[in-house]
Design a protein around this motif. Structure first.
Motif, PDB file in Angstrom:
ATOM      1  N   GLY A   1      -2.429  -2.354  -3.683  1.00 32.86           N
ATOM      2  CA  GLY A   1      -2.519  -3.335  -4.762  1.00 32.86           C
ATOM      3  C   GLY A   1      -1.191  -4.062  -4.930  1.00 32.86           C
ATOM      4  O   GLY A   1      -0.396  -4.178  -3.993  1.00 32.86           O
ATOM      5  N   THR A   2      -0.948  -4.532  -6.133  1.00 35.37           N
ATOM      6  CA  THR A   2       0.271  -5.270  -6.457  1.00 35.37           C
ATOM      7  C   THR A   2       1.144  -4.432  -7.377  1.00 35.37           C
ATOM      8  O   THR A   2       0.678  -3.950  -8.410  1.00 35.37           O
ATOM      9  CB  THR A   2      -0.054  -6.613  -7.127  1.00 35.37           C
TER      10      THR A   2
ATOM     11  N   GLY B   1       0.831  -1.189   0.000  1.00 37.91           N
ATOM     12  CA  GLY B   1       0.000   0.000   0.000  1.00 37.91           C
ATOM     13  C   GLY B   1       0.871   1.246   0.000  1.00 37.91           C
ATOM     14  O   GLY B   1       2.048   1.199   0.393  1.00 37.91           O
TER      15      GLY B   1
ATOM     16  N   PHE C   1      -1.443   1.282  -9.831  1.00 41.96           N
ATOM     17  CA  PHE C   1      -2.861   0.991  -9.583  1.00 41.96           C
ATOM     18  C   PHE C   1      -3.767   1.845 -10.479  1.00 41.96           C
ATOM     19  O   PHE C   1      -4.595   2.627  -9.985  1.00 41.96           O
ATOM     20  CB  PHE C   1      -3.226   1.226  -8.115  1.00 41.96           C
TER      21      PHE C   1
ATOM     22  N   GLU D   1     -11.428  10.503  -5.266  1.00 41.76           N
ATOM     23  CA  GLU D   1     -10.131  11.027  -5.674  1.00 41.76           C
ATOM     24  C   GLU D   1     -10.209  11.925  -6.909  1.00 41.76           C
ATOM     25  O   GLU D   1      -9.331  12.767  -7.123  1.00 41.76           O
ATOM     26  CB  GLU D   1      -9.150   9.880  -5.934  1.00 41.76           C
TER      27      GLU D   1
ATOM     28  N   TRP E   1      -4.158  10.157   1.083  1.00 38.47           N
ATOM     29  CA  TRP E   1      -4.638   9.325  -0.027  1.00 38.47           C
ATOM     30  C   TRP E   1      -3.935   7.975   0.080  1.00 38.47           C
ATOM     31  O   TRP E   1      -2.729   7.884  -0.143  1.00 38.47           O
ATOM     32  CB  TRP E   1      -4.324  10.025  -1.343  1.00 38.47           C
TER      33      TRP E   1
ATOM     34  N   GLU F   1      -6.249   1.121 -12.473  1.00 38.57           N
ATOM     35  CA  GLU F   1      -7.649   0.725 -12.620  1.00 38.57           C
ATOM     36  C   GLU F   1      -8.444   0.835 -11.330  1.00 38.57           C
ATOM     37  O   GLU F   1      -9.640   0.548 -11.326  1.00 38.57           O
ATOM     38  CB  GLU F   1      -7.724  -0.723 -13.138  1.00 38.57           C
ATOM     39  N   ASP F   2      -7.809   1.224 -10.253  1.00 38.83           N
ATOM     40  CA  ASP F   2      -8.481   1.284  -8.955  1.00 38.83           C
ATOM     41  C   ASP F   2      -8.664   2.741  -8.535  1.00 38.83           C
ATOM     42  O   ASP F   2      -7.819   3.598  -8.791  1.00 38.83           O
ATOM     43  CB  ASP F   2      -7.665   0.541  -7.892  1.00 38.83           C
ATOM     44  N   SER F   3      -9.798   3.011  -7.885  1.00 45.26           N
ATOM     45  CA  SER F   3     -10.097   4.344  -7.369  1.00 45.26           C
ATOM     46  C   SER F   3     -10.192   4.278  -5.853  1.00 45.26           C
ATOM     47  O   SER F   3     -10.851   3.389  -5.297  1.00 45.26           O
ATOM     48  CB  SER F   3     -11.416   4.860  -7.966  1.00 45.26           C
ATOM     49  N   PHE F   4      -9.512   5.214  -5.180  1.00 43.35           N
ATOM     50  CA  PHE F   4      -9.464   5.225  -3.728  1.00 43.35           C
ATOM     51  C   PHE F   4      -9.925   6.586  -3.218  1.00 43.35           C
ATOM     52  O   PHE F   4      -9.574   7.617  -3.798  1.00 43.35           O
ATOM     53  CB  PHE F   4      -8.042   4.941  -3.233  1.00 43.35           C
TER      54      PHE F   4
ATOM     55  N   LYS G   1      -3.501   4.211  -1.231  1.00 42.33           N
ATOM     56  CA  LYS G   1      -3.730   3.315  -2.358  1.00 42.33           C
ATOM     57  C   LYS G   1      -3.121   1.952  -2.031  1.00 42.33           C
ATOM     58  O   LYS G   1      -2.217   1.846  -1.205  1.00 42.33           O
ATOM     59  CB  LYS G   1      -3.099   3.878  -3.638  1.00 42.33           C
TER      60      LYS G   1
END
Length: 394
Positions: free
Chosen positions: A141-142, A73, A120, A100, A137, A122-125, A139
């Motif tokens: 993922g991998t 993260g 990341f 965001e 903020w 494709e992801d929205s946080f 975020k």
């Protein structure tokens, strides 16, 4: 008392919910806030961006292709000078959570990605805003990056990999990145252990960047059982071919089987290592030397069988007689130094007499097998000791 507590909680939550739309309208609708422009009051100011890494563990590490995937993260924080309000005017509400895409956010990218540059994408946080302008903020993922493997001491190897983060839309004098790392609960990986991690700030060309460095260490138990133990067994069997009686007729087939086993094992072993590894693993050199030794042993086995089928009436080669005379001379000198002399001479019963103990083909074959076994087994032990010392010194 219970009614009082319930009344206070109702007041807090109702007022927070009541004033949140007012704060949102004040920040985004009633002002000229622009999420495209970097949130600094003065144009010449440098925005301080703090990125804290929250690693979770290794998702995958492919040393053959040089790819590392880390589950992590990112805790990203900065001060937005345009997103401030007075909590006293809005029911002491000190924070607000918005999507965001409502505020300015840095475009965080990777300098050494495998496929995708944005982190990341494709992801929205959601973004958390505080009354004094602080923006948080988080975020997750991998993260997949390239990693140059270092397999010199396989299977006791360690690899140092880097994930370089930067913002391609802002250069160093516009945005300065500071970094840190926060300890977390690491998820264990089946083959790899996290040996160490650290984070530091740096520069990538004209861009300010933060670097996440991770050192992964292979769990060698599985590789030892599947790689080192078979090599040790094949090395011992390679030397034991000279202990097989030549009358059995199995020497050549046994030596050929061990040689082919080395060749097949070398092919399987090479498939598990990167093709462009620099430096080449020491174990590859050891295995290659053992395979060459196995080929030489096969030749010596054939020579030994030719000696075995020699007829006793055939003449012994001249070089064999010379070796025997040299060995007899060495024996005489050795005894002369170790034992007292009689009138300055060696007793007649201790002088090697070739006529009393003639060298036959059978005795020559026995000495030949003994010498080949000792030399081949000694070379094998030497290779194992050298490899162990080099790995220990690392």
């Amino acid at each position: 008392m219970d009614r009082l507590i319930l009344l206070l909680l109702t007041f807090v939550f109702v007022n927070g919910e009541k004033y949140s739309p007012q704060i949102y309208n004040y920040l985004f609708k009633n002002t000229s806030y622009n999420k495209v422009i970097i949130p600094t009051i003065n144009d010449n100011d440098t925005l301080a961006l703090k990125i804290t890494f929250l690693p979770r563990g290794i998702s995958q590490f492919n040393e053959v292709n040089g790819q590392l995937s880390i589950a992590m993260g990112l805790d990203v924080r900065w001060i937005d000078g345009f997103l401030k309000w007075n909590p006293l005017k809005y029911g002491n509400v000190s924070h607000l959570v918005v999507p965001e895409d409502h505020v300015w956010t840095p475009i965080i990218t990777l300098a050494n990605p495998i496929d995708r540059i944005p982190v990341f994408p494709e992801d929205s946080f959601p973004v958390r805003l505080y009354a004094k302008g602080q923006v948080i903020w988080i975020k997750g993922g991998t993260v997949s990056v390239t990693c140059q493997p270092y397999v010199k001491f396989y299977p006791f190897d360690e690899h140092t990999c880097y994930a370089i983060f930067l913002t391609i839309d802002r250069i160093g004098n516009e945005l300065r990145m500071d970094t840190g790392i926060r300890s977390a609960i690491y998820e264990k990986h089946g083959e790899w252990d996290i040996h160490s991690m650290k984070a530091y700030s740096s520069y990538f060309d004209v861009y300010s960047s933060c670097v996440f460095e991770i050192v992964v260490r292979r769990r060698s138990e599985f590789s030892i059982l599947n790689t080192c133990v078979p090599i040790i067994c094949l090395g011992i069997l390679n030397a034991c071919v000279f202990l097989i009686p030549p009358e059995s007729g199995e020497r050549v087939s046994f030596a050929m089987t061990v040689l082919l086993s080395f060749a097949v094992f070398m092919t399987i072993f090479s498939a598990t290592l990167p093709k462009n590894s620099d430096p080449v693993p020491i174990l590859c050199y050891i295995l290659m030397i053992m395979m060459i030794e196995s080929g030489i042993i096969l030749i010596l086995v054939i020579v030994g069988l030719r000696i075995f089928f020699k007829k006793e009436n055939e003449q012994m080669p001249k070089f064999v007689s010379r070796i025997r005379r040299l060995s007899g001379l060495r024996s005489r000198i050795f005894r002369r130094d170790r034992e007292p002399l009689t009138n300055g001479r060696i007793p007649n019963d201790e002088i090697p007499n070739q006529e009393q103990s003639p060298l036959t083909w059978e005795r020559f074959r026995q000495h030949f097998d003994t010498a080949c076994f000792c030399v081949s087994f000694g070379v094998y032990i030497l290779l194992v000791v050298v490899y162990a010392m080099m790995v220990k010194m690392s």
